[in-house]
Design a protein around this motif. Structure first.
Motif, PDB file in Angstrom:
ATOM      1  N   LYS A 178       0.490  -1.344   0.174  1.00 27.60           N
ATOM      2  CA  LYS A 178      -0.407   0.328   0.139  1.00 27.60           C
ATOM      3  C   LYS A 178       1.147   1.293   0.060  1.00 27.60           C
ATOM      4  CE  LYS A 178      -3.821  -2.327   2.029  1.00 27.60           C
ATOM      5  NZ  LYS A 178      -4.837  -2.089   3.726  1.00 27.60           N
ATOM      6  N   ASN A 179       2.015   1.362   0.261  1.00 26.37           N
ATOM      7  CA  ASN A 179       2.511   2.608   0.805  1.00 26.37           C
ATOM      8  C   ASN A 179       3.861   2.782  -0.575  1.00 26.37           C
ATOM      9  OD1 ASN A 179       1.709   2.826   3.840  1.00 26.37           O
ATOM     10  ND2 ASN A 179       2.889   1.454   4.466  1.00 26.37           N
ATOM     11  N   ALA A 180       3.838   3.386  -1.429  1.00 26.16           N
ATOM     12  CA  ALA A 180       4.864   3.774  -1.681  1.00 26.16           C
ATOM     13  C   ALA A 180       5.757   4.458  -1.744  1.00 26.16           C
ATOM     14  CB  ALA A 180       3.984   5.334  -2.929  1.00 26.16           C
ATOM     15  N   TYR A 181       7.072   4.287  -2.047  1.00 29.16           N
ATOM     16  CA  TYR A 181       8.443   4.928  -1.715  1.00 29.16           C
ATOM     17  C   TYR A 181       8.958   5.777  -2.698  1.00 29.16           C
ATOM     18  CZ  TYR A 181      13.219   5.027  -1.142  1.00 29.16           C
ATOM     19  OH  TYR A 181      14.594   4.647  -1.145  1.00 29.16           O
ATOM     20  N   ASP A 182       8.706   5.558  -3.999  1.00 27.08           N
ATOM     21  CA  ASP A 182       9.776   6.863  -4.996  1.00 27.08           C
ATOM     22  C   ASP A 182       8.309   6.951  -6.164  1.00 27.08           C
ATOM     23  OD1 ASP A 182      11.456   8.520  -6.018  1.00 27.08           O
ATOM     24  OD2 ASP A 182      12.638   6.810  -6.346  1.00 27.08           O
ATOM     25  N   LEU A 183       8.342   7.968  -6.739  1.00 23.04           N
ATOM     26  CA  LEU A 183       8.023   7.846  -7.995  1.00 23.04           C
ATOM     27  C   LEU A 183       9.028   8.647  -9.004  1.00 23.04           C
ATOM     28  CD1 LEU A 183       5.118   8.267  -9.754  1.00 23.04           C
ATOM     29  CD2 LEU A 183       4.944  10.236  -8.740  1.00 23.04           C
ATOM     30  N   VAL A 184       8.931   8.012 -10.075  1.00 21.67           N
ATOM     31  CA  VAL A 184       9.793   8.605 -11.517  1.00 21.67           C
ATOM     32  C   VAL A 184       8.519   9.514 -12.535  1.00 21.67           C
ATOM     33  CG1 VAL A 184      11.340   8.514 -12.883  1.00 21.67           C
ATOM     34  CG2 VAL A 184      11.944   8.380 -10.975  1.00 21.67           C
ATOM     35  N   LYS A 185       8.322   9.903 -12.982  1.00 21.01           N
ATOM     36  CA  LYS A 185       7.741  10.017 -14.219  1.00 21.01           C
ATOM     37  C   LYS A 185       8.455  10.928 -15.313  1.00 21.01           C
ATOM     38  CE  LYS A 185       3.046  11.397 -12.106  1.00 21.01           C
ATOM     39  NZ  LYS A 185       2.307  12.779 -12.809  1.00 21.01           N
ATOM     40  N   ALA A 186       8.108  10.762 -16.615  1.00 19.10           N
ATOM     41  CA  ALA A 186       9.415  11.008 -17.805  1.00 19.10           C
ATOM     42  C   ALA A 186       7.988  11.281 -19.111  1.00 19.10           C
ATOM     43  CB  ALA A 186      10.273   9.531 -18.089  1.00 19.10           C
ATOM     44  N   ALA A 187       8.629  12.328 -19.640  1.00 18.17           N
ATOM     45  CA  ALA A 187       7.366  12.095 -21.469  1.00 18.17           C
ATOM     46  C   ALA A 187       7.835  11.415 -21.819  1.00 18.17           C
ATOM     47  CB  ALA A 187       8.290  13.365 -22.053  1.00 18.17           C
ATOM     48  N   LYS A 188       8.616  10.434 -21.765  1.00 21.07           N
ATOM     49  CA  LYS A 188       9.078   9.516 -23.205  1.00 21.07           C
ATOM     50  C   LYS A 188      10.140   8.583 -22.301  1.00 21.07           C
ATOM     51  CE  LYS A 188      11.875  11.339 -25.971  1.00 21.07           C
ATOM     52  NZ  LYS A 188      12.617  11.623 -27.172  1.00 21.07           N
ATOM     53  N   GLY A 189       9.398   6.838 -22.924  1.00 22.33           N
ATOM     54  CA  GLY A 189      10.733   5.998 -22.561  1.00 22.33           C
ATOM     55  C   GLY A 189      10.707   4.531 -22.953  1.00 22.33           C
ATOM     56  N   THR A 190      11.656   4.389 -22.555  1.00 17.94           N
ATOM     57  CA  THR A 190      11.751   2.530 -23.810  1.00 17.94           C
ATOM     58  C   THR A 190      12.543   1.627 -22.899  1.00 17.94           C
ATOM     59  OG1 THR A 190      14.587   3.167 -24.338  1.00 17.94           O
ATOM     60  CG2 THR A 190      12.450   3.426 -25.908  1.00 17.94           C
ATOM     61  N   VAL A 191      11.953   0.628 -23.329  1.00 16.21           N
ATOM     62  CA  VAL A 191      12.163  -0.785 -21.589  1.00 16.21           C
ATOM     63  C   VAL A 191      12.951  -2.183 -22.614  1.00 16.21           C
ATOM     64  CG1 VAL A 191       9.975  -2.064 -22.245  1.00 16.21           C
ATOM     65  CG2 VAL A 191      10.994  -2.350 -19.909  1.00 16.21           C
ATOM     66  N   ASP A 192      13.489  -2.754 -21.580  1.00 17.18           N
ATOM     67  CA  ASP A 192      14.533  -4.050 -22.660  1.00 17.18           C
ATOM     68  C   ASP A 192      13.905  -4.819 -21.585  1.00 17.18           C
ATOM     69  OD1 ASP A 192      16.094  -5.591 -23.974  1.00 17.18           O
ATOM     70  OD2 ASP A 192      17.432  -4.800 -22.143  1.00 17.18           O
ATOM     71  N   PHE A 193      13.919  -6.256 -21.506  1.00 17.31           N
ATOM     72  CA  PHE A 193      13.490  -6.569 -21.099  1.00 17.31           C
ATOM     73  C   PHE A 193      14.878  -8.328 -21.014  1.00 17.31           C
ATOM     74  CE2 PHE A 193      11.354 -11.055 -20.062  1.00 17.31           C
ATOM     75  CZ  PHE A 193      10.127 -10.377 -19.347  1.00 17.31           C
ATOM     76  N   ASP A 194      15.166  -8.442 -19.877  1.00 17.56           N
ATOM     77  CA  ASP A 194      16.378  -8.769 -19.966  1.00 17.56           C
ATOM     78  C   ASP A 194      15.713  -9.958 -19.148  1.00 17.56           C
ATOM     79  OD1 ASP A 194      18.585  -9.658 -18.912  1.00 17.56           O
ATOM     80  OD2 ASP A 194      19.707  -7.781 -17.813  1.00 17.56           O
ATOM     81  N   GLU A 195      15.636 -11.227 -20.042  1.00 24.74           N
ATOM     82  CA  GLU A 195      15.305 -12.672 -18.726  1.00 24.74           C
ATOM     83  C   GLU A 195      16.421 -13.242 -18.487  1.00 24.74           C
ATOM     84  OE1 GLU A 195      14.887 -16.721 -21.264  1.00 24.74           O
ATOM     85  OE2 GLU A 195      14.364 -15.032 -22.271  1.00 24.74           O
ATOM     86  N   LYS A 196      18.045 -12.820 -18.688  1.00 28.27           N
ATOM     87  CA  LYS A 196      18.941 -14.048 -17.788  1.00 28.27           C
ATOM     88  C   LYS A 196      19.065 -12.962 -16.526  1.00 28.27           C
ATOM     89  CE  LYS A 196      24.035 -14.326 -18.331  1.00 28.27           C
ATOM     90  NZ  LYS A 196      25.041 -14.378 -18.589  1.00 28.27           N
ATOM     91  N   ASN A 197      18.921 -11.723 -16.170  1.00 26.84           N
ATOM     92  CA  ASN A 197      19.002 -11.051 -14.603  1.00 26.84           C
ATOM     93  C   ASN A 197      17.328 -11.132 -14.504  1.00 26.84           C
ATOM     94  OD1 ASN A 197      21.566 -10.816 -14.711  1.00 26.84           O
ATOM     95  ND2 ASN A 197      21.350  -9.231 -16.410  1.00 26.84           N
ATOM     96  N   ALA A 198      16.345 -11.382 -15.076  1.00 28.42           N
ATOM     97  CA  ALA A 198      15.007 -11.248 -14.139  1.00 28.42           C
ATOM     98  C   ALA A 198      14.793  -9.890 -13.914  1.00 28.42           C
ATOM     99  CB  ALA A 198      14.833 -12.211 -13.296  1.00 28.42           C
ATOM    100  N   SER A 199      15.005  -9.128 -15.189  1.00 28.18           N
ATOM    101  CA  SER A 199      14.188  -7.500 -14.778  1.00 28.18           C
ATOM    102  C   SER A 199      13.951  -7.129 -15.885  1.00 28.18           C
ATOM    103  CB  SER A 199      16.121  -7.127 -14.549  1.00 28.18           C
ATOM    104  OG  SER A 199      16.462  -6.597 -14.917  1.00 28.18           O
TER     105      SER A 199
END
Length: 361
Positions: A178-199
């Motif tokens: 329930k309790n949030a710790y941190d927030l980051v907002k950005a106008a745009k972004g990309t994501v890389d699915f790292d299967e090996k490191n599970a992240s």
């Protein structure tokens, strides 16, 4: 011979009755419990595809429990109807009565070993592959429509996703549910699915808001950088395949043993997993050898009490010892080849004492 066939028939019938009930309950409840606890972040369609792989994972626990309950009830009924007394009066030693029980336990044990060595690793591997596939579909599909994705410890929301770029993306990190710790907002972004490191590795551009404490702070840090990289841990959902030893075949474990001869801690983990698959195969035989004398020793009308006593023996004795043996074996505190067999050794001694009590009468 006729007596032995009769005992086997009664045990098999009782076993399949209890097995069917337990399998039905587990199949209908456990996957949904697992889904709520762990996989609700992925989607209901994932649950439908992964349910078939929960069944073999459940069967390896259902078989020992089912044969335990069956043996207590069958031999409890024999004792209640004075059939045990009649067998003794006919000059038949109870060891002959126990012989088919032993053979049934061995047969079920072989099934358990085959499942633990082949089907269970396959099911774990398939569950992991389906998890990865579902997560990739949610994050990397060009037709992605979900604008708010919940992950263990994180919530990711955005306005649009096109050509691999998220628009107006926000990543919230939580201390707990329930309790949030941190927030980051950005106008745009990309994501890389790292299967090996599970992240998931996010590369955010044009940072709008960045807060290191309370994400609802009235005075957040704004515009600290033009870009920011954030890594979201997915290990609660799936592990790196080499770390997920339960999903590896025996051949893969043997190859890892040869490669990790100098890494004592890693070698202990691999050896523990390998020997555990064989040691758990003794569970049906042990539970039979415990349930049979308990059923005979229980007084009339006490079959339920016998089941309760047997459950206490295995739940407070066998399985805690299994967990303890796996812990000291994988941690390198004791030779894995001995540690994983600790529960079986103690339980067999307990079964031997119970059998002695019925044989001496």
């Amino acid at each position: 011979m006729i007596l032995q066939r009769y005992i086997i028939r009664e045990l098999v019938i009782a076993f399949f009755m209890v097995f069917s009930v337990l399998l039905g309950i587990v199949t209908l409840t456990v996957p949904f419990f697992q889904f709520h606890r762990k996989y609700s972040h992925i989607g209901m369609d994932f649950l439908i595809s992964v349910v078939p792989f929960f069944i073999p994972l459940s069967i390896i626990y259902i078989i020992p429990i089912a044969i335990l309950v069956a043996s207590v009830f069958v031999f409890g009924r024999f004792s209640e109807n004075n059939e045990i007394t009649a067998i003794k009066a006919g000059g038949i030693h109870l060891a002959r009565v126990i012989r088919p029980v032993f053979l049934l336990g061995v047969f079920l044990g072989i099934i358990m070993v085959i499942m633990n060595s082949n089907f269970i690793p396959y099911c774990y591997a398939q569950t992991r592959n389906l998890t990865i596939s579902a997560l990739k579909s949610r994050f990397l599909s060009p037709n992605i429509s979900v604008k708010n994705i919940q992950l263990p410890g994180y919530r990711i929301s955005y306005d649009d996703f096109k050509d691999g770029v998220f628009k107006n993306i926000a990543i919230v990190k939580f201390i707990d549910e329930k309790n949030a710790y941190d927030l980051v907002k950005a106008a745009k972004g990309t994501v890389d699915f790292d299967e090996k490191n599970a992240s998931l590795s996010f590369d955010l551009q044009q940072i709008i808001k960045e807060s290191e404490t309370d994400w609802e702070s009235k005075d957040p840090k704004i515009g600290l950088s033009d870009s920011l990289k954030i890594k979201v841990d997915l290990s609660p959902l799936f592990l790196d395949r080499k770390k997920n030893l339960v999903a590896l075949s025996n051949d893969e474990l043997n190859r890892m043993i040869k490669k990790n001869e100098t890494d004592r801690f890693r070698l202990s983990q691999i050896l523990t997993e390998k020997h555990k698959r064989f040691s758990l195969g003794l569970a049906p035989l042990i539970f039979l050898l415990i349930g049979t004398p308990v059923g005979i020793l229980m007084k009339k009308g006490s079959k339920v009490a016998g089941v309760g006593l047997s459950f206490l023996i295995v739940s407070l004795g066998y399985y805690p010892l299994v967990m303890f043996g796996n812990f000291i074996g994988s941690g390198g505190y004791a030779p894995p080849q001995l540690a994983v067999w600790l529960a079986n050794s103690v339980s067999l001694i307990t079964a031997g004492v119970l059998l002695y009590l019925i044989f001496r009468k």
